[in-house]
Design a protein around this motif. Sequence first.
Motif, PDB file in Angstrom:
ATOM      1  N   LYS A 102      -6.996   2.507 -11.123  1.00 14.62           N
ATOM      2  CA  LYS A 102      -7.404   1.789  -9.971  1.00 14.62           C
ATOM      3  C   LYS A 102      -6.234   0.801  -9.214  1.00 14.62           C
ATOM      4  O   LYS A 102      -5.793   0.161 -10.094  1.00 14.62           O
ATOM      5  CB  LYS A 102      -8.573   0.776 -10.097  1.00 14.62           C
ATOM      6  CG  LYS A 102      -9.111   0.082  -8.695  1.00 14.62           C
ATOM      7  CD  LYS A 102     -10.469  -0.372  -9.164  1.00 14.62           C
ATOM      8  CE  LYS A 102     -10.928  -1.121  -7.836  1.00 14.62           C
ATOM      9  NZ  LYS A 102     -11.865  -2.126  -7.974  1.00 14.62           N
ATOM     10  N   PRO A 103      -5.930   1.243  -7.939  1.00 15.09           N
ATOM     11  CA  PRO A 103      -4.671   0.280  -7.593  1.00 15.09           C
ATOM     12  C   PRO A 103      -4.960  -1.000  -7.420  1.00 15.09           C
ATOM     13  O   PRO A 103      -5.992  -1.239  -6.796  1.00 15.09           O
ATOM     14  CB  PRO A 103      -4.187   1.044  -6.247  1.00 15.09           C
ATOM     15  CG  PRO A 103      -5.600   1.773  -5.899  1.00 15.09           C
ATOM     16  CD  PRO A 103      -6.142   2.020  -7.110  1.00 15.09           C
ATOM     17  N   TYR A 110       0.792  -1.341   0.072  1.00 13.85           N
ATOM     18  CA  TYR A 110      -0.154   0.006  -0.017  1.00 13.85           C
ATOM     19  C   TYR A 110       0.865   1.329  -0.127  1.00 13.85           C
ATOM     20  O   TYR A 110       0.686   2.167  -0.737  1.00 13.85           O
ATOM     21  CB  TYR A 110      -1.020   0.033   1.230  1.00 13.85           C
ATOM     22  CG  TYR A 110      -1.924   1.361   1.211  1.00 13.85           C
ATOM     23  CD1 TYR A 110      -2.887   1.244   0.556  1.00 13.85           C
ATOM     24  CD2 TYR A 110      -1.231   2.360   2.416  1.00 13.85           C
ATOM     25  CE1 TYR A 110      -3.669   2.572   0.697  1.00 13.85           C
ATOM     26  CE2 TYR A 110      -2.319   3.251   2.173  1.00 13.85           C
ATOM     27  CZ  TYR A 110      -3.316   3.554   1.448  1.00 13.85           C
ATOM     28  OH  TYR A 110      -3.918   4.693   1.769  1.00 13.85           O
ATOM     29  N   THR A 111       1.872   1.409   0.833  1.00 19.87           N
ATOM     30  CA  THR A 111       2.381   2.696   1.031  1.00 19.87           C
ATOM     31  C   THR A 111       3.279   3.050  -0.033  1.00 19.87           C
ATOM     32  O   THR A 111       3.153   4.009  -0.659  1.00 19.87           O
ATOM     33  CB  THR A 111       3.262   2.538   2.210  1.00 19.87           C
ATOM     34  OG1 THR A 111       2.491   2.416   3.394  1.00 19.87           O
ATOM     35  CG2 THR A 111       4.218   3.906   2.526  1.00 19.87           C
ATOM     36  N   ARG A 164       1.022   3.557  -3.651  1.00 21.42           N
ATOM     37  CA  ARG A 164       0.427   4.935  -3.631  1.00 21.42           C
ATOM     38  C   ARG A 164       1.043   5.935  -4.037  1.00 21.42           C
ATOM     39  O   ARG A 164       0.641   6.969  -4.739  1.00 21.42           O
ATOM     40  CB  ARG A 164      -0.685   5.210  -2.464  1.00 21.42           C
ATOM     41  CG  ARG A 164       0.421   5.484  -1.342  1.00 21.42           C
ATOM     42  CD  ARG A 164      -0.411   5.761   0.152  1.00 21.42           C
ATOM     43  NE  ARG A 164       0.407   5.975   1.082  1.00 21.42           N
ATOM     44  CZ  ARG A 164      -0.061   6.450   2.241  1.00 21.42           C
ATOM     45  NH1 ARG A 164      -1.220   6.484   2.509  1.00 21.42           N
ATOM     46  NH2 ARG A 164       0.729   6.575   3.259  1.00 21.42           N
ATOM     47  N   LEU A 182       0.795   6.084  -8.017  1.00 19.17           N
ATOM     48  CA  LEU A 182      -0.368   6.225  -8.376  1.00 19.17           C
ATOM     49  C   LEU A 182      -0.774   7.925  -8.195  1.00 19.17           C
ATOM     50  O   LEU A 182      -1.314   8.827  -9.148  1.00 19.17           O
ATOM     51  CB  LEU A 182      -1.342   5.442  -7.714  1.00 19.17           C
ATOM     52  CG  LEU A 182      -1.194   3.965  -8.280  1.00 19.17           C
ATOM     53  CD1 LEU A 182      -1.913   3.145  -6.959  1.00 19.17           C
ATOM     54  CD2 LEU A 182      -1.983   3.917  -9.552  1.00 19.17           C
ATOM     55  N   VAL A 183      -0.473   8.353  -7.036  1.00 15.48           N
ATOM     56  CA  VAL A 183      -0.917   9.864  -6.625  1.00 15.48           C
ATOM     57  C   VAL A 183       0.094  10.814  -7.584  1.00 15.48           C
ATOM     58  O   VAL A 183      -0.369  11.714  -8.098  1.00 15.48           O
ATOM     59  CB  VAL A 183      -0.360  10.125  -5.020  1.00 15.48           C
ATOM     60  CG1 VAL A 183      -0.616  11.671  -4.952  1.00 15.48           C
ATOM     61  CG2 VAL A 183      -1.542   9.560  -4.313  1.00 15.48           C
ATOM     62  N   TYR A 191      -4.350  -3.510  -4.737  1.00 17.71           N
ATOM     63  CA  TYR A 191      -3.668  -3.704  -3.430  1.00 17.71           C
ATOM     64  C   TYR A 191      -3.835  -5.169  -2.949  1.00 17.71           C
ATOM     65  O   TYR A 191      -2.875  -5.909  -2.328  1.00 17.71           O
ATOM     66  CB  TYR A 191      -4.193  -2.800  -2.309  1.00 17.71           C
ATOM     67  CG  TYR A 191      -4.167  -1.338  -2.292  1.00 17.71           C
ATOM     68  CD1 TYR A 191      -2.859  -0.866  -2.515  1.00 17.71           C
ATOM     69  CD2 TYR A 191      -5.238  -0.513  -2.298  1.00 17.71           C
ATOM     70  CE1 TYR A 191      -2.548   0.453  -2.673  1.00 17.71           C
ATOM     71  CE2 TYR A 191      -4.968   1.032  -2.393  1.00 17.71           C
ATOM     72  CZ  TYR A 191      -3.727   1.231  -2.544  1.00 17.71           C
ATOM     73  OH  TYR A 191      -3.626   2.616  -2.831  1.00 17.71           O
TER      74      TYR A 191
END
Length: 224
Positions: free
Chosen positions: A203-204, A69-70, A73, A76-77, A206
Motif C-alpha cells: 500500500k503506497p 504521487y507520480t 507509483r 510500486l507498479v 501518499y
Amino acid sequence: MLLLAVDTATPAVTAALHDGSSVVAESSRVDARRHGELLLPAVDRVLAEAGAKLDAVTGLVVGVGPGPYTGLRVGLVTATTFGSALGVPVYGVCTLDGLAYVSGLDEPFVVATDARRKEVYWARYDSSGKRVGEPAVDRPADIAEQVAGLPTVGAGALLYPDTFPDARGPEHVSAGALAALAAEKLAAGENEFFQNQGGLPPKPLYLRRPDAQVPKNYKVVTPK
C-alpha cells in the motif's frame, strides 16, 4: 533467496539485488523527473551485473514511500507487475525506514525527505533505529519543537537547516538498503514488518492528495 528491490519515492531511481547475505548489485541515479524512464534500465543493469535472470528472483522489495504521487507509483507498479508475472511475493517497506537503517546512528534521530510544497515527509526513530509513530508530512517550522536537538538524516533536512541544524547523510534511500532491511526481517521471521501480509500488493504512503486534479467543471463544446 534473491530479492529484487526498487524505490522511486525520492528523486533517486534505485534498484538492487540481494542474495540473502549481501547486496550483489545496485544502481542508483538521482533524477526527480524521469522515474518511469530510468527504473527498468536500472533493473536490467543490476541483473546483468549479477549475472542473473529475472526469473531467478524469489521476491520483490519496494519502497512504499511516503513520496510524491507520480514518482512513487512508478516503483510500486513495477514491483507488483513483476511479482504477479513471476508469482513471487512483493514486500513493501517504508522508504524512511530504509534511510534509518543505514544512518549509522545509535541515538534518537529523525529521517526527513523532500515532500515539495515547502514540506517534508518525516518520522522519528529511537536509538535502536525503530520508528516511533507513523510517517507524516508537515512544514518544517511546524515540527521544529518535536525534532529539536535531534540529528536528522535525508535530503529534507539539508533543505531546511533552521529546523534541522544537525543534518546527516545519506540524502536519498538506496534499494540496497531496502533489500538488506527486508532480508534481515525475513530471516528473523518478522513478516508483520511488511505491509502486504499474505502476498497482497503493498500500500503506497501518499499522505496527501496528488498535485494533479480532475477538473471540477468541464467546458461544454457545442457544434456550430
